[in-house]
Write a protein that holds these residues in place. Sequence first.
Motif, PDB file in Angstrom:
ATOM      1  N   ARG A 246       0.840  -1.203   0.000  1.00  0.00           N
ATOM      2  CA  ARG A 246       0.000   0.000   0.000  1.00  0.00           C
ATOM      3  C   ARG A 246       0.876   1.256   0.000  1.00  0.00           C
ATOM      4  N   LEU A 247       1.966   1.233   0.760  1.00  0.00           N
ATOM      5  CA  LEU A 247       2.868   2.386   0.779  1.00  0.00           C
ATOM      6  C   LEU A 247       3.512   2.594  -0.589  1.00  0.00           C
ATOM      7  N   HIS A 248       3.768   1.503  -1.299  1.00  0.00           N
ATOM      8  CA  HIS A 248       4.308   1.616  -2.653  1.00  0.00           C
ATOM      9  C   HIS A 248       3.339   2.379  -3.548  1.00  0.00           C
ATOM     10  N   GLN A 249       2.027   2.116  -3.404  1.00  0.00           N
ATOM     11  CA  GLN A 249       1.038   2.865  -4.174  1.00  0.00           C
ATOM     12  C   GLN A 249       1.093   4.350  -3.853  1.00  0.00           C
ATOM     13  N   VAL A 250       1.261   4.671  -2.586  1.00  0.00           N
ATOM     14  CA  VAL A 250       1.303   6.073  -2.172  1.00  0.00           C
ATOM     15  C   VAL A 250       2.497   6.774  -2.801  1.00  0.00           C
ATOM     16  N   VAL A 251       3.685   6.211  -2.589  1.00  0.00           N
ATOM     17  CA  VAL A 251       4.915   6.862  -3.055  1.00  0.00           C
ATOM     18  C   VAL A 251       4.952   6.910  -4.577  1.00  0.00           C
ATOM     19  N   ALA A 252       4.578   5.816  -5.239  1.00  0.00           N
ATOM     20  CA  ALA A 252       4.628   5.776  -6.708  1.00  0.00           C
ATOM     21  C   ALA A 252       3.684   6.811  -7.314  1.00  0.00           C
ATOM     22  N   ASN A 253       2.485   6.935  -6.761  1.00  0.00           N
ATOM     23  CA  ASN A 253       1.534   7.903  -7.309  1.00  0.00           C
ATOM     24  C   ASN A 253       1.967   9.339  -7.021  1.00  0.00           C
ATOM     25  N   LEU A 254       2.540   9.584  -5.862  1.00  0.00           N
ATOM     26  CA  LEU A 254       3.024  10.928  -5.555  1.00  0.00           C
ATOM     27  C   LEU A 254       4.196  11.300  -6.455  1.00  0.00           C
ATOM     28  N   ILE A 255       5.106  10.352  -6.700  1.00  0.00           N
ATOM     29  CA  ILE A 255       6.222  10.609  -7.616  1.00  0.00           C
ATOM     30  C   ILE A 255       5.698  10.839  -9.027  1.00  0.00           C
ATOM     31  N   ASP A 256       4.743  10.020  -9.430  1.00  0.00           N
ATOM     32  CA  ASP A 256       4.141  10.168 -10.764  1.00  0.00           C
ATOM     33  C   ASP A 256       3.566  11.565 -10.935  1.00  0.00           C
ATOM     34  N   ASN A 257       2.812  12.023  -9.943  1.00  0.00           N
ATOM     35  CA  ASN A 257       2.199  13.348 -10.017  1.00  0.00           C
ATOM     36  C   ASN A 257       3.254  14.453 -10.025  1.00  0.00           C
ATOM     37  N   ALA A 258       4.274  14.301  -9.179  1.00  0.00           N
ATOM     38  CA  ALA A 258       5.314  15.327  -9.088  1.00  0.00           C
ATOM     39  C   ALA A 258       6.120  15.423 -10.382  1.00  0.00           C
ATOM     40  N   VAL A 259       6.453  14.271 -10.972  1.00  0.00           N
ATOM     41  CA  VAL A 259       7.253  14.269 -12.196  1.00  0.00           C
ATOM     42  C   VAL A 259       6.474  14.882 -13.357  1.00  0.00           C
ATOM     43  N   LYS A 260       5.193  14.561 -13.454  1.00  0.00           N
ATOM     44  CA  LYS A 260       4.386  15.080 -14.552  1.00  0.00           C
ATOM     45  C   LYS A 260       4.334  16.598 -14.557  1.00  0.00           C
ATOM     46  N   HIS A 261       4.361  17.202 -13.377  1.00  0.00           N
ATOM     47  CA  HIS A 261       4.230  18.652 -13.285  1.00  0.00           C
ATOM     48  C   HIS A 261       5.565  19.356 -13.058  1.00  0.00           C
ATOM     49  N   SER A 262       6.662  18.623 -13.212  1.00  0.00           N
ATOM     50  CA  SER A 262       7.982  19.230 -13.051  1.00  0.00           C
ATOM     51  C   SER A 262       8.414  19.927 -14.334  1.00  0.00           C
ATOM     52  N   PRO A 263       9.201  20.978 -14.207  1.00  0.00           N
ATOM     53  CA  PRO A 263       9.751  21.629 -15.403  1.00  0.00           C
ATOM     54  C   PRO A 263      10.821  20.745 -16.032  1.00  0.00           C
ATOM     55  N   PRO A 264      11.231  21.021 -17.268  1.00  0.00           N
ATOM     56  CA  PRO A 264      12.290  20.232 -17.891  1.00  0.00           C
ATOM     57  C   PRO A 264      13.541  20.209 -17.022  1.00  0.00           C
ATOM     58  N   HIS A 265      14.093  19.012 -16.837  1.00  0.00           N
ATOM     59  CA  HIS A 265      15.303  18.799 -16.029  1.00  0.00           C
ATOM     60  C   HIS A 265      15.075  19.260 -14.586  1.00  0.00           C
ATOM     61  N   GLY A 266      13.862  19.094 -14.112  1.00  0.00           N
ATOM     62  CA  GLY A 266      13.551  19.465 -12.740  1.00  0.00           C
ATOM     63  C   GLY A 266      14.008  18.409 -11.754  1.00  0.00           C
ATOM     64  N   ARG A 267      13.642  18.635 -10.499  1.00  0.00           N
ATOM     65  CA  ARG A 267      14.095  17.757  -9.418  1.00  0.00           C
ATOM     66  C   ARG A 267      12.911  17.430  -8.516  1.00  0.00           C
ATOM     67  N   VAL A 268      12.753  16.153  -8.225  1.00  0.00           N
ATOM     68  CA  VAL A 268      11.718  15.689  -7.293  1.00  0.00           C
ATOM     69  C   VAL A 268      12.415  15.037  -6.106  1.00  0.00           C
ATOM     70  N   THR A 269      12.098  15.494  -4.916  1.00  0.00           N
ATOM     71  CA  THR A 269      12.737  14.997  -3.702  1.00  0.00           C
ATOM     72  C   THR A 269      11.738  14.223  -2.863  1.00  0.00           C
ATOM     73  N   VAL A 270      12.128  13.013  -2.501  1.00  0.00           N
ATOM     74  CA  VAL A 270      11.350  12.201  -1.565  1.00  0.00           C
ATOM     75  C   VAL A 270      12.088  12.222  -0.237  1.00  0.00           C
ATOM     76  N   ARG A 271      11.457  12.808   0.764  1.00  0.00           N
ATOM     77  CA  ARG A 271      12.103  13.004   2.073  1.00  0.00           C
ATOM     78  C   ARG A 271      11.389  12.165   3.125  1.00  0.00           C
ATOM     79  N   ALA A 272      12.155  11.445   3.946  1.00  0.00           N
ATOM     80  CA  ALA A 272      11.585  10.586   4.991  1.00  0.00           C
ATOM     81  C   ALA A 272      12.239  10.915   6.326  1.00  0.00           C
ATOM     82  N   ARG A 273      11.392  11.053   7.348  1.00  0.00           N
ATOM     83  CA  ARG A 273      11.865  11.338   8.705  1.00  0.00           C
ATOM     84  C   ARG A 273      11.099  10.472   9.700  1.00  0.00           C
ATOM     85  N   ARG A 274      11.660  10.337  10.879  1.00  0.00           N
ATOM     86  CA  ARG A 274      11.004   9.583  11.941  1.00  0.00           C
ATOM     87  C   ARG A 274       9.835  10.385  12.500  1.00  0.00           C
TER      88      ARG A 274
END
Length: 362
Positions: A246-274
Amino acid sequence: MRSLRSRLRPVSIAISIKTKLGSLVVVSVFITTGLLMVALRTETELRFITVFSVIATLLITQFVAHGLTAPLDEMNTVAKAISHGDYTRRVRGAGRRDELGDLACTINRMADDLEAVDRHRKELVANVSHELRTPIAALRAVLENVVDGVSAADPETMRTALKQTERLGRLVETLLDLSRLDNGVVPLRARRFEVWPYLSGVLKEANLAAAQRGLSSGSGSHTRTDVHLHLDVSPPELTAHADSERLHQVVANLIDNAVKHSPPHGRVTVRARRGRQPESLDLEVVDEGPGIPESEWHKVFERFNRGGVDAPHGPGSDGGTGLGLAIARWAVDLHGGRIGVAESARGCRIQVTLPGIPKPRG
């Protein structure tokens, strides 16, 4: 002076129907008793007093009954309209402070819910039809060209047909996830895992899938190869307790959404904390795109919502089905966590909080 006036304002008191009917009986008794006393003192014939008493009681009863039955007649009319599919009708008198007012509010809320369900049903049919039509038309065109001899059934043509078939498969899988979401048949299999290798694998899968599909569009996996994915986990040995699928669905869909709306050669950061609780996890997915207006934050995770951006950004991006973020919210809710859009100086920042190991009761 103003405070004194505010204190002297009349207070709306809820009067139930039982109280109104009881008052009707009391008033009728008082009228009959009063007229009887008048008859005894003035030596008026009892038959006249009886007639006057009956007339007065009937007038008061008619007045009270009209106030009770008129709203019921309107509710009956509105309920019949709703049963015939007219969800725009509403009952007046929802501000009454009695049982009829409560009933009017309930009918209006029911009409609102039915109207929303009907609207979502129409959107579902329209959006699914649109999403299915595009790959089916492309696949049909490829196969017709092969059958008519316009193009040969070479590996390149078959790869084109395969891409459209894969797109259909991804859409059907998304719809199946949506069906499981509605039926609540997906169990939660939470376990403890190391966050860094897990998220690193998710990001690698996203990059690999995008590279294999090239410029083909699809639902559920991005096709941009010019966007850099960055992983930030602190501390490196961070662990969490959640359902990895289920967490894979969350992260994959969030990355998918972020990448689609990124500018050319943009950067998507996935940050994890306790997180605050044992084995809990705080996730953030941040992009450098145009961002989401604050007025649209509450709509981001609705089904078939494609955002307020008129056109996708960057090569290889598409509008998607508008189901990815809805499924992400469902998966987070299944964990008992929270997901939402947060303020960001640039781009869009979506926060996810998973509760980790639930506290034992008692």
